[in-house]
Design an enzyme around this catalytic site. Structure first.
Site, PDB file in Angstrom:
ATOM      1  CB  SER A 262     157.016 -17.516  43.388  1.00  0.00           C
ATOM      2  OG  SER A 262     157.323 -18.672  42.669  1.00  0.00           O
TER       3      SER A 262
HETATM    4  N1  SAH Z   1     153.094 -21.237  40.156  1.00  0.00           N
HETATM    5  C1  SAH Z   1     152.909 -21.952  41.375  1.00  0.00           C
HETATM    6  C2  SAH Z   1     154.209 -22.277  42.036  1.00  0.00           C
HETATM    7  C3  SAH Z   1     154.347 -23.734  42.197  1.00  0.00           C
HETATM    8  S1  SAH Z   1     155.910 -24.347  42.744  1.00  0.00           S
HETATM    9  C4  SAH Z   1     151.947 -21.252  42.307  1.00  0.00           C
HETATM   10  O1  SAH Z   1     151.506 -20.131  42.011  1.00  0.00           O
HETATM   11  O2  SAH Z   1     151.596 -21.836  43.320  1.00  0.00           O
HETATM   12  C5  SAH Z   1     156.434 -25.236  41.325  1.00  0.00           C
HETATM   13  C6  SAH Z   1     155.591 -26.400  40.933  1.00  0.00           C
HETATM   14  O3  SAH Z   1     156.219 -26.993  39.804  1.00  0.00           O
HETATM   15  C7  SAH Z   1     155.484 -27.502  41.974  1.00  0.00           C
HETATM   16  O4  SAH Z   1     154.155 -27.684  42.316  1.00  0.00           O
HETATM   17  C8  SAH Z   1     156.075 -28.732  41.278  1.00  0.00           C
HETATM   18  O5  SAH Z   1     155.408 -29.933  41.592  1.00  0.00           O
HETATM   19  C9  SAH Z   1     155.878 -28.357  39.819  1.00  0.00           C
HETATM   20  N2  SAH Z   1     156.717 -29.079  38.865  1.00  0.00           N
HETATM   21  C10 SAH Z   1     158.025 -29.432  38.953  1.00  0.00           C
HETATM   22  N3  SAH Z   1     158.427 -30.103  37.843  1.00  0.00           N
HETATM   23  C11 SAH Z   1     157.330 -30.164  37.023  1.00  0.00           C
HETATM   24  C12 SAH Z   1     157.071 -30.739  35.742  1.00  0.00           C
HETATM   25  N4  SAH Z   1     158.020 -31.392  35.046  1.00  0.00           N
HETATM   26  N5  SAH Z   1     155.826 -30.610  35.207  1.00  0.00           N
HETATM   27  C13 SAH Z   1     154.850 -29.977  35.877  1.00  0.00           C
HETATM   28  N6  SAH Z   1     155.018 -29.415  37.102  1.00  0.00           N
HETATM   29  C14 SAH Z   1     156.241 -29.511  37.663  1.00  0.00           C
END
Ligand code: SAH
Length: 263
Positions: A107
């Protein structure tokens, strides 16, 4: 869901001053030692010390309305460029989301800061920190590192093994004893760490899973993107009070979808 991993390298993000060598040059050696892609020094434009460029990012965040001093300090401390691909290092401190692999994105700093501010806006414990926090969607581990400065313990769960491992590699050079990375489906939360003072999601679903609500402490908050009745994604804050749940729907956001299962 896998075991709670330990970090062999201890990393203190609390002060924002990693105990590991500060310079990017040193960090290159460290990341090479772990087999990770090296940081591309030459075209980075970050010089040997990225703190000035981070300070500029923090000034912008403050101008955009982020006011919590601890959140601003955390954003100024965590070296975002260490969490993105070497080809994107130049953009690490711009207010933009960036690809982190496997179709996912980190993000933009403004959104990370805003969500963290909303999360800590409720209850702060002794020492001015939140208690235990659950992050759903570890991605590259950047937001987990920021949360590690704001909460006593961070449980961060990721459903894509490749990203779970990448986050582990990214965080290893630091010393973060209070961040616990988990591989699993975060839709079910992580009951072993409950109750949480806060739950933050980096992926948006149609509804906030009941498991998150169950695992939230009274007085705690859930901050998550959610698809609204209009079919658009918005930031939602759920507060659990002794009188019940209070939901606030805030600004529009664009997060990757919350998916079930692991891959
Ligand atoms: N906070 C992260 C942003 C990651 S993007 C950062 O700082 O990089 C969102 C992430 O959520 C993705 O990697 C995706 O694979 C994960 N995601 C989506 N659904 C999920 C679930 N049910 N459980 C765990 N992770 C999930």
């Amino acid at each position: 869901m896998s075991r709670r991993p330990a970090f062999p390298a201890q990393l203190d993000l609390r002060t924002g001053a990693p105990i590991a060598p500060k310079s990017i040059a040193n960090s290159v050696q460290q990341t090479r030692a772990t087999g990770q892609k090296s940081v591309n020094l030459a075209p980075s434009g970050l010089g040997m010390d990225s703190s000035a460029v981070r300070a500029r990012m923090v000034s912008k965040l403050a101008a955009q309305g982020v006011s919590d001093p601890q959140v601003l300090a955390a954003m100024g401390s965590v070296e975002r460029h260490r969490f993105v691909d070497s080809a994107l290092v130049n953009q690490a401190y711009e207010d933009t989301s960036l690809p982190i692999g496997l179709g996912q994105t980190i993000s933009k700093p403004n959104v990370v800061a805003r969500m963290c501010e909303l999360l800590v806006g409720g209850a702060r414990g002794p020492g001015g920190k939140l208690g235990r926090v659950l992050e759903v969607g570890t991605g590259c581990g950047y937001q987990a590192a920021v949360l590690g400065l704001l909460a006593t313990e961070v449980y961060s769960i990721e459903r894509l093994r490749g990203l779970h491992e990448r986050a582990r590699d990214n965080l290893r050079p630091f010393r973060v004893p209070n961040i616990h990375l988990l591989f699993g489906d975060g839709m079910a939360g992580f009951a072993k760490g409950a109750p949480y003072a806060g739950i933050i999601a980096a992926a948006g679903g149609d509804a906030v899973p009941q498991a998150w609500i169950d695992q939230l402490a009274v007085g705690g908050r859930i901050v998550a993107p959610m698809v609204t009745a209009q079919g658009k994604q918005a930031l939602v804050v759920l507060e659990k009070t002794s009188a019940g749940l209070k939901q606030s729907v805030l600004e529009a956001v664009h997060f990757v979808p919350l998916k079930s299962g692991i891959a």
